[in-house]
Design a protein around this motif. Structure first.
Motif, PDB file in Angstrom:
ATOM      1  N   ARG A 355       0.859  -1.177   0.000  1.00 51.51           N
ATOM      2  CA  ARG A 355       0.000   0.000   0.000  1.00 51.51           C
ATOM      3  C   ARG A 355       0.900   1.234   0.000  1.00 51.51           C
ATOM      4  O   ARG A 355       2.087   1.139   0.307  1.00 51.51           O
ATOM      5  N   VAL A 358       3.925   2.525   2.955  1.00 51.00           N
ATOM      6  CA  VAL A 358       4.004   1.528   4.017  1.00 51.00           C
ATOM      7  C   VAL A 358       5.407   1.577   4.624  1.00 51.00           C
ATOM      8  O   VAL A 358       6.402   1.802   3.936  1.00 51.00           O
ATOM      9  N   GLN A 506      -3.539  -5.602  -8.626  1.00 54.03           N
ATOM     10  CA  GLN A 506      -2.678  -5.355  -7.478  1.00 54.03           C
ATOM     11  C   GLN A 506      -2.278  -3.888  -7.404  1.00 54.03           C
ATOM     12  O   GLN A 506      -2.286  -3.277  -6.323  1.00 54.03           O
ATOM     13  N   LEU A 509      -5.232  -1.737  -6.176  1.00 52.94           N
ATOM     14  CA  LEU A 509      -5.454  -1.858  -4.733  1.00 52.94           C
ATOM     15  C   LEU A 509      -4.377  -1.114  -3.955  1.00 52.94           C
ATOM     16  O   LEU A 509      -4.653  -0.536  -2.898  1.00 52.94           O
ATOM     17  N   SER A 510      -3.148  -1.117  -4.446  1.00 49.85           N
ATOM     18  CA  SER A 510      -2.061  -0.449  -3.735  1.00 49.85           C
ATOM     19  C   SER A 510      -2.242   1.067  -3.715  1.00 49.85           C
ATOM     20  O   SER A 510      -1.888   1.720  -2.730  1.00 49.85           O
ATOM     21  N   ARG A 511      -2.790   1.626  -4.784  1.00 50.30           N
ATOM     22  CA  ARG A 511      -2.943   3.094  -4.837  1.00 50.30           C
ATOM     23  C   ARG A 511      -4.348   3.547  -4.469  1.00 50.30           C
ATOM     24  O   ARG A 511      -4.714   4.699  -4.711  1.00 50.30           O
ATOM     25  N   ASN A 512      -5.141   2.641  -3.860  1.00 49.99           N
ATOM     26  CA  ASN A 512      -6.492   2.994  -3.405  1.00 49.99           C
ATOM     27  C   ASN A 512      -7.334   3.582  -4.535  1.00 49.99           C
ATOM     28  O   ASN A 512      -7.891   4.684  -4.437  1.00 49.99           O
ATOM     29  N   ARG A 580      -8.779  -3.506   1.870  1.00 53.56           N
ATOM     30  CA  ARG A 580      -8.031  -3.651   0.619  1.00 53.56           C
ATOM     31  C   ARG A 580      -6.679  -4.311   0.835  1.00 53.56           C
ATOM     32  O   ARG A 580      -6.169  -4.982  -0.064  1.00 53.56           O
ATOM     33  N   ASP A 581      -6.077  -4.121   1.991  1.00 49.35           N
ATOM     34  CA  ASP A 581      -4.816  -4.818   2.252  1.00 49.35           C
ATOM     35  C   ASP A 581      -5.037  -6.321   2.278  1.00 49.35           C
ATOM     36  O   ASP A 581      -4.233  -7.090   1.738  1.00 49.35           O
ATOM     37  N   ARG A 584      -5.597  -7.521  -1.264  1.00 45.04           N
ATOM     38  CA  ARG A 584      -4.344  -7.600  -2.020  1.00 45.04           C
ATOM     39  C   ARG A 584      -3.542  -8.821  -1.590  1.00 45.04           C
ATOM     40  O   ARG A 584      -2.922  -9.487  -2.411  1.00 45.04           O
ATOM     41  N   THR A 790      -0.801  -8.781   7.517  1.00 46.12           N
ATOM     42  CA  THR A 790      -2.206  -8.594   7.171  1.00 46.12           C
ATOM     43  C   THR A 790      -2.969  -9.894   7.337  1.00 46.12           C
ATOM     44  O   THR A 790      -2.560 -10.929   6.839  1.00 46.12           O
TER      45      THR A 790
END
Length: 832
Positions: A355, A358, A506, A509-512, A580-581, A584, A790
């Motif tokens: 994310r 992090v 992926q 999800l990492s960049r919202n 979302r974490d 992912r 997570t």
């Protein structure tokens, strides 16, 4: 008549014993307190009211002279009340103290007075004797004396309990002042008599760390002179000075910076703090505040390989790394150079983060580098991590051979050879064009695939007629895809599309990314997975032509299609609920499962295992049928005593005839020895099947062992021509065989389903070891691998999340709720 003569109190008290003197002293102290406390209460009440007001600090709303007047009136009032109260008070004497002891001890006839009195001169002996006897009786009564606690009788003097109002005001003032109480009391005693334009100087500091650190701002003022200012280096300081006379300056370890005037009363300064230990604000020669300063430097990020880079079963490069930064990672990348060729430009690899920003990350990334010109060659690989401050950290350099795709089809090998020739010698493009045209003239070599034919013709034409370098790069890519289609049909292309869909989701999800984009990418991943599994199923069926036929539904179950789709559905649900974490992490697990499939060997191995499974299940069915026939014969023998004579007449001596179901039958009446031999043969067949299961490294079901023991127990009664004694063991043996068949079927299905992941474990020591499901995941009792801390929620947690979301949406639509509450709910729902 004689009369008594009183002695002086002091002389008499000295003659009393020490306990009695101590009681009289306590009585005098109690009397003194009862008289002095009421005299002090009015003055103490006035002091308490002033302290309560001072703790609330109303002085900024008054001028200094009014403040001074209130202070003078308070002091004068306190002094006047003290003088008035103490002037009326008289200290208690000895007689009053003795009388207090007699009253508190409930002593009649005033014995202390009797002990201090003496007879006059000239009293006869009889009177003196009576007097001594009286004093002895009074002294005996004084052995148990006591003095009660003082009773100032405040309820009678203050019937409206104004004293409690003062106590309550003090409690409120202390609560309002907090740790500023001493400073407020000091300012209450020192009124500021300067004009309003020259109010007492006051300094305030706001220390704002850089936004990427996520550290909260720090506030300090002249009221907190001992506060230690701890902040990240590079924080922005906003200082403001109000009131006072003269120009203010900021001093950091001897380096002074002047404030800028905003108006006649206020000055302000904004600066960036990069170093320093003491921060001082001055106005002229006056020090407004001095604070210890601790600036925490921003350390560069760190990154390292968590495991050596390795090749996966799908010929991808697997890179596992660990990275950390004190305030959050901005990006992670890799850089590779061709070993021994430093003059060539480096190639970048894009690595992902769990994310944004992090602080700690442990990730596994997969890179399909088989189309790269350096595939099959040794390269040096180094990882690089960066933070928001622009600092970078690098890992150690490792040397790795990039995975290279091996082609078995002769046409595919020929295409790859020309592709490599085109990369290494671009000037030979016309020769390559002629070779490609020659391949296109033999469509039978690639099963008359129209797509392959068109790609070969178009690539040859482009090389012949287009000399642009951009066209050369497109031809190189086109030849690679054509070779993949010749080798694997649609499988390799769908595999590439699946990888791209996984990476896109992926990254989103990492960049919202917004929910709409996440939903679209999940649908694209589902479609790509369906195309990949369909292509894999077609290849398995095509390469299984010589093996026993496998039902397509069984193949889909072996490949775990339903489980894979369930993982995608669960990831969608997690993304919808804001986790979302966890989504992912679940998709990363899916990617690892797919990477563990050995696409080149899986179809042949699954076909061979399917043949072995079919043969074993046929043996189990045959044994169940034969055991059922033996049980039927024993049952008929127990009922009639000679079952074989009915409906199966024949001359004796014709042993070994075949009856129903190809089961050997005795030619005449019941022959226990013959049936015992058949039971023994069936037992040997069961033992041989158990041996085969052991050779396949499958767990031998316990039901097989139980069936073998029951068959052995049934042999003895049959040898003794006792069919009734064999019925029970044969019945239990038949039930055990049926249960064993079900267990063997489940074991074979699981082994075939987990084949791809198991092959990966053997070669690479994968963490997916032990008992697994068909996708290679550890069974529930062992847990499952998670790449970081997570936690993937279970169904119960997800259901609870859905209920909470539903309640939030319901409350957000209720307009009667307070605006503050609805704003808070809206902020909560912004994430979802």
């Amino acid at each position: 008549m004689s009369r008594r003569v009183r002695s002086t109190p002091i002389t008499a008290l000295r003659a009393l014993g020490r306990p009695l003197r101590r009681a009289i002293g306590a009585a005098r102290a109690a009397l003194f307190w009862e008289r002095v406390w009421p005299a002090l209460v009015p003055a103490l009440g006035a002091i308490g009211l002033f302290v309560a007001v001072a703790l609330l600090e109303p002085w900024p709303y008054f001028s200094g002279w009014i403040h001074l007047g209130i202070l003078v009136v308070t002091v004068g009032g306190v002094v006047g009340l003290l003088v008035r109260g103490l002037r009326r008070m008289t200290p208690p004497d000895g007689d009053q103290a003795m009388r207090r002891v007699e009253r508190d001890s409930t002593l009649p006839h005033r014995p202390l007075t009797a002990l201090t009195d003496r007879l006059p001169n000239g009293v006869d002996a009889t009177s003196r004797g009576l007097w001594r006897l009286h004093q002895e009786r009074m002294a005996a009564a004084l052995r148990q004396v006591r003095v009660r606690m003082p009773e100032p009788h405040m309820a009678r003097r203050d019937p409206f309990a104004f004293r409690l109002v003062v106590v309550l005001a003090l409690v409120v003032g202390v609560a309002a002042a907090g740790d500023q109480a001493p400073a407020r009391l000091a300012r209450a005693l020192l009124p500021d008599l300067t004009p309003r334009g020259d109010a007492a100087p006051y300094a305030q500091l706001w220390l704002k760390p850089p936004a990427y650190t996520g550290v909260a701002p720090i506030f300090a003022s002249t009221e907190t002179p001992a506060m230690v200012l701890t902040a990240p280096a590079g924080s922005t300081l906003l200082a403001q000075v109000s009131g006072g006379r003269g120009d203010a300056a900021l001093d950091v370890d001897g380096h002074a910076t002047a404030f800028q005037r905003i108006d006649t009363r206020n000055q302000q300064l904004t600066t960036e703090l990069k170093a320093g230990e003491i921060l001082t604000v001055r106005q002229g020669s006056i020090v407004l505040g001095r604070w210890p300063l601790v600036l925490v430097p921003d350390s560069p990020p760190s990154i390292a390989f968590a495991a050596p880079p390795a090749r996966t079963q799908r010929s991808a490069l697997r890179i596992e790394y660990v990275a950390a930064d004190d305030y959050g990672l901005e990006g992670v990348s890799g850089q590779m150079r061709l070993a021994g060729r430093p003059e060539l430009a480096p190639q970048d690899l894009r690595l992902g983060l769990p994310r944004p920003r992090v602080r700690k990350a442990r990730e596994i990334t997969f890179h399909d580098l088989t189309p790269h010109p350096w595939a099959g060659l040794a390269v040096t690989l180094i990882l690089q991590a960066s933070d928001s401050a622009g600092q970078t950290g690098t890992s150690e350099t490792v040397t790795v051979v990039l995975p290279e795709r091996e082609f078995n089809h002769p046409v595919a090998r020929a295409i790859i050879e020309q592709r490599r020739r085109l990369i290494t010698a671009p000037s030979e493009r016309r020769q390559v064009s002629r070779v490609l045209r020659g391949l296109a003239r033999s469509p039978g070599a690639f099963d008359h695939d129209k797509s392959v034919f068109l790609n070969l013709v178009s690539a040859a034409a482009r090389l012949m007629h287009d000399d642009n370098d951009a066209a050369l790069g497109k031809v190189v890519t086109q030849l690679w895809e054509t070779a993949l289609r010749v080798e694997d049909g649609k499988l390799s292309l769908t595999e590439r599309d699946l990888r791209d869909a996984q990476q896109a989701l992926q990254d989103a999800l990492s960049r919202n990314a917004p929910d709409q984009e996440i939903e679209r990418l999940i649908e694209e991943l589902r479609a790509a997975l369906d195309r990949f599994l369909n292509a894999l199923l077609e290849q398995v069926q095509r390469q299984s032509a010589d093996a026993p036929r496998i039902d397509p539904s069984q193949l889909a179950q072996m490949m775990g299609r339903r489980d894979l789709q369930q993982i995608i559905d669960q990831a969608r649900e997690l993304a919808r609920t804001g986790a979302r974490d966890a989504a992912r992490q679940l998709l990363a697990q899916l990617q690892q499962l797919l990477e563990n499939l050995r696409l080149g060997q899986m179809p042949q191995q699954m076909s061979r295992m399917a043949g072995q499974a079919g043969e074993m299940m046929n043996q189990m069915r045959d044994m169940i049928r034969r055991q059922q026939q033996l049980l039927d014969q024993s049952f008929r023998g127990a009922q009639t005593g000679d079952p074989m004579a009915q409906g199966q007449q024949g001359p004796r001596g014709q042993r070994g005839q075949r009856g129903e179901g190809n089961m050997p039958q005795p030619p005449g009446g019941f022959d226990g020895g013959f049936l015992a031999g058949e039971q023994k043969a069936l037992r040997r067949q069961l033992g041989e099947l158990m041996r085969q299961l052991g050779e396949l490294d499958l767990d031998i079901p316990g039901e097989m062992g139980r069936a073998e023991r029951e068959m052995r127990d049934a042999g003895m009664p049959l040898t003794q021509n006792d069919p009734s004694g064999a019925i029970g063991p044969q019945t239990r043996a038949l039930d055990a065989l049926r249960q064993a068949a079900q267990s063997v079927l489940e074991a074979l299905q699981q082994r075939m389903g987990e084949f791809g992941a198991a092959m990966g474990d053997v070669q690479h020591g994968s963490r997916f070891s032990g008992r697994r499901d068909p996708l290679g995941r550890p069974m529930p009792q062992e847990g499952y691998y998670s790449g970081d801390e997570t936690k993937v929620p279970d169904e119960a947690e997800m259901q609870k999340t859905r209920e909470i979301l539903k309640e939030l949406y319901r409350r957000a639509g209720q307009r009667f709720r307070p605006q503050m509450e609805r704003d808070y709910i809206e902020r909560l729902l912004e994430r979802f």
